[in-house]
Design a protein around this motif. Structure first.
Motif, PDB file in Angstrom:
ATOM      1  N   THR A  24       0.899  -1.362   0.103  1.00  0.00           N
ATOM      2  CA  THR A  24       0.108   0.268  -0.380  1.00  0.00           C
ATOM      3  C   THR A  24       0.753   1.573   0.288  1.00  0.00           C
ATOM      4  O   THR A  24       0.402   2.307  -1.253  1.00  0.00           O
ATOM      5  N   VAL A  25       2.061   0.856   1.270  1.00  0.00           N
ATOM      6  CA  VAL A  25       2.876   2.067   1.050  1.00  0.00           C
ATOM      7  C   VAL A  25       3.467   2.899  -0.362  1.00  0.00           C
ATOM      8  O   VAL A  25       3.420   3.727  -1.038  1.00  0.00           O
ATOM      9  N   LEU A  26       3.815   0.900  -1.137  1.00  0.00           N
ATOM     10  CA  LEU A  26       4.002   1.605  -2.222  1.00  0.00           C
ATOM     11  C   LEU A  26       3.452   2.282  -3.504  1.00  0.00           C
ATOM     12  O   LEU A  26       3.543   2.694  -4.576  1.00  0.00           O
ATOM     13  N   LEU A  32      -2.807  -3.592 -10.028  1.00  0.00           N
ATOM     14  CA  LEU A  32      -3.492  -4.842 -10.093  1.00  0.00           C
ATOM     15  C   LEU A  32      -2.279  -5.973  -9.716  1.00  0.00           C
ATOM     16  O   LEU A  32      -3.000  -7.362  -9.299  1.00  0.00           O
ATOM     17  N   ILE A  33      -1.543  -6.213 -10.615  1.00  0.00           N
ATOM     18  CA  ILE A  33      -0.356  -7.069 -10.378  1.00  0.00           C
ATOM     19  C   ILE A  33       0.004  -7.317  -8.549  1.00  0.00           C
ATOM     20  O   ILE A  33       0.019  -7.815  -8.443  1.00  0.00           O
ATOM     21  N   ILE A  34       0.611  -7.000  -8.769  1.00  0.00           N
ATOM     22  CA  ILE A  34       1.207  -6.067  -6.837  1.00  0.00           C
ATOM     23  C   ILE A  34       0.254  -6.412  -6.023  1.00  0.00           C
ATOM     24  O   ILE A  34       0.686  -7.425  -5.327  1.00  0.00           O
ATOM     25  N   TYR A  35      -1.428  -6.160  -6.212  1.00  0.00           N
ATOM     26  CA  TYR A  35      -1.943  -6.467  -4.648  1.00  0.00           C
ATOM     27  C   TYR A  35      -2.358  -7.742  -5.377  1.00  0.00           C
ATOM     28  O   TYR A  35      -2.686  -8.899  -4.559  1.00  0.00           O
ATOM     29  N   GLY A  36      -2.832  -7.958  -6.521  1.00  0.00           N
ATOM     30  CA  GLY A  36      -2.947  -9.637  -7.356  1.00  0.00           C
ATOM     31  C   GLY A  36      -1.812 -10.378  -6.783  1.00  0.00           C
ATOM     32  O   GLY A  36      -1.662 -11.630  -5.339  1.00  0.00           O
ATOM     33  N   ILE A  37       0.021 -10.682  -6.787  1.00  0.00           N
ATOM     34  CA  ILE A  37       0.523 -11.128  -5.842  1.00  0.00           C
ATOM     35  C   ILE A  37       0.427 -11.217  -4.536  1.00  0.00           C
ATOM     36  O   ILE A  37       0.681 -12.360  -3.448  1.00  0.00           O
ATOM     37  N   THR A  38       0.362  -9.658  -3.858  1.00  0.00           N
ATOM     38  CA  THR A  38       0.312 -10.476  -2.611  1.00  0.00           C
ATOM     39  C   THR A  38      -1.070 -11.079  -1.651  1.00  0.00           C
ATOM     40  O   THR A  38      -0.118 -12.277  -0.793  1.00  0.00           O
ATOM     41  N   GLY A  43       4.887 -17.920   1.813  1.00  0.00           N
ATOM     42  CA  GLY A  43       5.357 -16.669   2.596  1.00  0.00           C
ATOM     43  C   GLY A  43       6.682 -16.281   1.389  1.00  0.00           C
ATOM     44  O   GLY A  43       7.204 -15.242   2.104  1.00  0.00           O
ATOM     45  N   ILE A  44       7.439 -16.837   0.817  1.00  0.00           N
ATOM     46  CA  ILE A  44       8.262 -16.706   0.165  1.00  0.00           C
ATOM     47  C   ILE A  44       7.942 -16.074  -0.522  1.00  0.00           C
ATOM     48  O   ILE A  44       8.229 -14.766  -1.334  1.00  0.00           O
ATOM     49  N   LEU A  45       6.747 -15.758  -1.121  1.00  0.00           N
ATOM     50  CA  LEU A  45       5.462 -15.027  -2.678  1.00  0.00           C
ATOM     51  C   LEU A  45       6.062 -13.808  -1.955  1.00  0.00           C
ATOM     52  O   LEU A  45       6.334 -12.803  -2.630  1.00  0.00           O
ATOM     53  N   LEU A  46       5.689 -13.878  -0.603  1.00  0.00           N
ATOM     54  CA  LEU A  46       5.337 -12.068   0.226  1.00  0.00           C
ATOM     55  C   LEU A  46       6.422 -11.382   0.452  1.00  0.00           C
ATOM     56  O   LEU A  46       6.796 -10.295   0.662  1.00  0.00           O
ATOM     57  N   LEU A  47       7.528 -12.223   0.862  1.00  0.00           N
ATOM     58  CA  LEU A  47       8.705 -11.499   1.292  1.00  0.00           C
ATOM     59  C   LEU A  47       9.608 -10.688  -0.258  1.00  0.00           C
ATOM     60  O   LEU A  47       9.957  -9.963   0.106  1.00  0.00           O
ATOM     61  N   ILE A  75      10.856  -6.615  -3.196  1.00  0.00           N
ATOM     62  CA  ILE A  75      11.354  -5.519  -4.026  1.00  0.00           C
ATOM     63  C   ILE A  75      10.460  -4.724  -3.604  1.00  0.00           C
ATOM     64  O   ILE A  75      10.297  -3.105  -3.967  1.00  0.00           O
ATOM     65  N   SER A  76       9.271  -4.494  -3.366  1.00  0.00           N
ATOM     66  CA  SER A  76       8.242  -3.120  -2.842  1.00  0.00           C
ATOM     67  C   SER A  76       8.496  -2.377  -1.905  1.00  0.00           C
ATOM     68  O   SER A  76       8.847  -1.087  -2.005  1.00  0.00           O
ATOM     69  N   GLY A  77       9.563  -2.730  -1.046  1.00  0.00           N
ATOM     70  CA  GLY A  77      10.558  -1.861  -0.431  1.00  0.00           C
ATOM     71  C   GLY A  77      11.942  -1.579  -0.997  1.00  0.00           C
ATOM     72  O   GLY A  77      11.930  -0.243  -0.827  1.00  0.00           O
ATOM     73  N   ILE A  78      12.497  -1.876  -1.647  1.00  0.00           N
ATOM     74  CA  ILE A  78      13.238  -1.231  -2.745  1.00  0.00           C
ATOM     75  C   ILE A  78      12.983  -0.581  -3.333  1.00  0.00           C
ATOM     76  O   ILE A  78      13.287   0.983  -3.799  1.00  0.00           O
ATOM     77  N   LEU A  79      11.795  -0.469  -4.177  1.00  0.00           N
ATOM     78  CA  LEU A  79      10.977   0.582  -5.316  1.00  0.00           C
ATOM     79  C   LEU A  79      10.432   2.169  -4.080  1.00  0.00           C
ATOM     80  O   LEU A  79       9.993   2.672  -4.692  1.00  0.00           O
TER      81      LEU A  79
END
Length: 473
Positions: A20-22, A42-48, A67-71, A76-80
């Motif tokens: 959400t912050v991203l 949609l892609i980012i929220y869909g994957i999350t 867990g791996i997918l969320l990590l 990636i969201s934090g870096i972006l």
């Protein structure tokens, strides 16, 4: 309560929060076109959400995969988000950031063998100055608060120094630009024979006009040399947001035109001492076109930016050795090594790019070719910034860009250009033109000093005006 605070719930909440912050910063930055923003969201929220669903399943393999997918999504969201925060800071700091003031440095000069050492020594003495010197009234007003003195004015700077050399006068009040210029013009004079008794700065205000946002606009690019007075690089960029056309119009530094507000002529280089808006308004009047924004480029920043980019690719149609040395803060070419430029393409660093941008004496076409080289260097920098190295060195590059220029371009206009570039996949058609003229000698720096100037070739001027107006439609 324990169920709510379970590991999977905590991870899910954190992942949703980071995502959400991203998206929040994506929206705030307003660089991505709406269609792409919705698609990315949609892609980012869909994957999350997919990762959260997998973590909620009973089988351990799905829990681990979720867990791996969320990590991965969170990292990636934090870096972006970091990149977006830095970019947002850059836009807030680096657009519409032009200062409304500029300074003129003045010296009180005496002969080296004189007994004067400090300002107290010249109390009640006579200060001689050129009556047409820029902002001389402000300079004398400043000195009125510092010491008591008598005034004597000249209508010829050369004659004033001749009288000093004949010991007819002892003290001269002169701007730094005029002082440096007289030694450049008169090779018989040497600075070692004079000394500075006192130095002070006069602050002057520039009138910065706000322009309404529109589909086509002109930007004046002025490149200052290391003295921060001479405007050695002059270009007008014409952009049409509808037709996606860009026109680069380069003007030689010695172009001799009417100085806005002074009813005198001077070169674009020397009128830079009056502030960049004087150059911009003078060109606006001369070409009969509106110039909406300006960018003032600093040579130190240019060197730093090119180095942070890992260098740029420069191509030459011929081989030559530069007359200027590979030095940054001086025109004394005896202090450094000359640059050997080979025919064809080569990778160059910051100081090499600056040396090529300065060169005009050893290349065919002189200053006209110099302007073309400057155009090519700008385009090469833009091309290099598209590469992966820009991403890996992003923070340093933004810092270098911040030090490179001052501009009146609003951040909303720059964001619009970037959004349009993304939407149209960078489909800008870039054209180039250079104004021409004839070399002669005349008064420069609005003084009696004589130096080389370029009288505009009105055929090339009229052709350039027509092309600018054509692109602007």
């Amino acid at each position: 309560m324990k169920k709510i605070l379970s590991f999977s719930n905590i991870v899910s909440f954190l992942s949703l929060g980071i995502t959400t912050v991203l998206l929040f910063f994506m929206i705030c930055l307003d660089l991505i076109p709406a269609f792409y923003l919705i698609f990315l969201g949609l892609i980012i929220y869909g994957i999350t959400i997919l990762g959260i669903i997998w973590m909620k399943r009973k089988k351990r393999v799905w829990n681990i995969a979720g867990g791996i997918l969320l990590l991965m999504t969170s990292v990636i969201s934090g870096i972006l988000t970091f990149y977006l925060v830095r970019t947002n800071y850059f836009f807030n700091k680096s657009f519409d950031n032009a200062s409304s003031t500029y300074k003129t440095t003045y010296y009180i000069v005496a002969k080296q063998n004189s007994s004067y050492k400090k300002i107290q020594d010249i109390e009640n003495k006579t200060l001689n100055y050129y009556e047409g010197e820029t902002h001389i009234e402000k300079a004398t007003s400043f000195l009125d608060k510092v010491l008591s003195y008598n005034e004597n004015n000249y209508n010829n700077i050369g004659l004033m120094f001749e009288d000093m050399n004949r010991d007819k006068i002892e003290l001269i009040l002169i701007s730094k630009t005029s002082y440096d210029l007289i030694f450049d013009i008169d090779s018989s004079m040497e600075k070692k024979n004079y000394k500075m008794i006192y130095q002070f700065d006069i602050k002057n205000k520039m009138k910065i006009e706000k322009t309404k946002e529109k589909d086509s606009f002109n930007i004046y690019i002025g490149g200052r040399d290391f003295t921060n007075a001479n405007m050695d690089f002059n270009m007008i960029i014409t952009m049409n947001m509808k037709t996606h056309q860009v026109l680069l119009t380069s003007i030689p530094r010695d172009y001799y035109i009417e100085v806005d507000g002074y009813h005198k002529k001077d070169t674009l280089s020397y009128m830079g001492a009056l502030g960049i808006t004087t150059n911009m308004k003078s060109l606006e009047n001369f070409l009969g076109i509106p110039i909406d924004y300006y960018v003032s480029i600093d040579t130190l920043g240019l060197v730093s930016l090119v180095n942070e980019l890992g260098g740029i690719n420069y191509c030459s149609d011929f081989e030559y050795t530069t007359t200027h040395a590979l030095i940054l803060d001086s025109y004394d070419d005896t202090k450094g090594q000359k640059l050997q430029v080979k025919k064809g393409c080569q990778h160059i660093n910051g100081i090499q790019a600056l040396t090529i941008a300065r060169e005009r004496k050893s290349i065919p076409g002189g200053d006209l070719r110099r302007q073309e080289n400057c155009q090519e260097i700008i385009i090469d920098i833009l091309e290099q910034m598209k590469g992966f190295k820009t991403l890996t060195n992003y923070d340093n590059i933004l810092n270098s860009l911040s030090d490179l220029y001052e501009t009146t371009i609003p951040k909303n206009v720059m964001k619009r250009i970037i959004k349009d570039t993304i939407h149209n996949k960078g489909a800008w058609k870039i054209q180039k033109q250079v104004l021409d003229g004839e070399d002669t000698k005349d008064c420069v720096h609005m003084t009696s000093l004589i130096d080389w100037v370029m009288i505009p070739n009105m055929d090339t001027v009229n052709q350039a005006k027509e092309k600018i107006n054509q692109i602007s439609k």
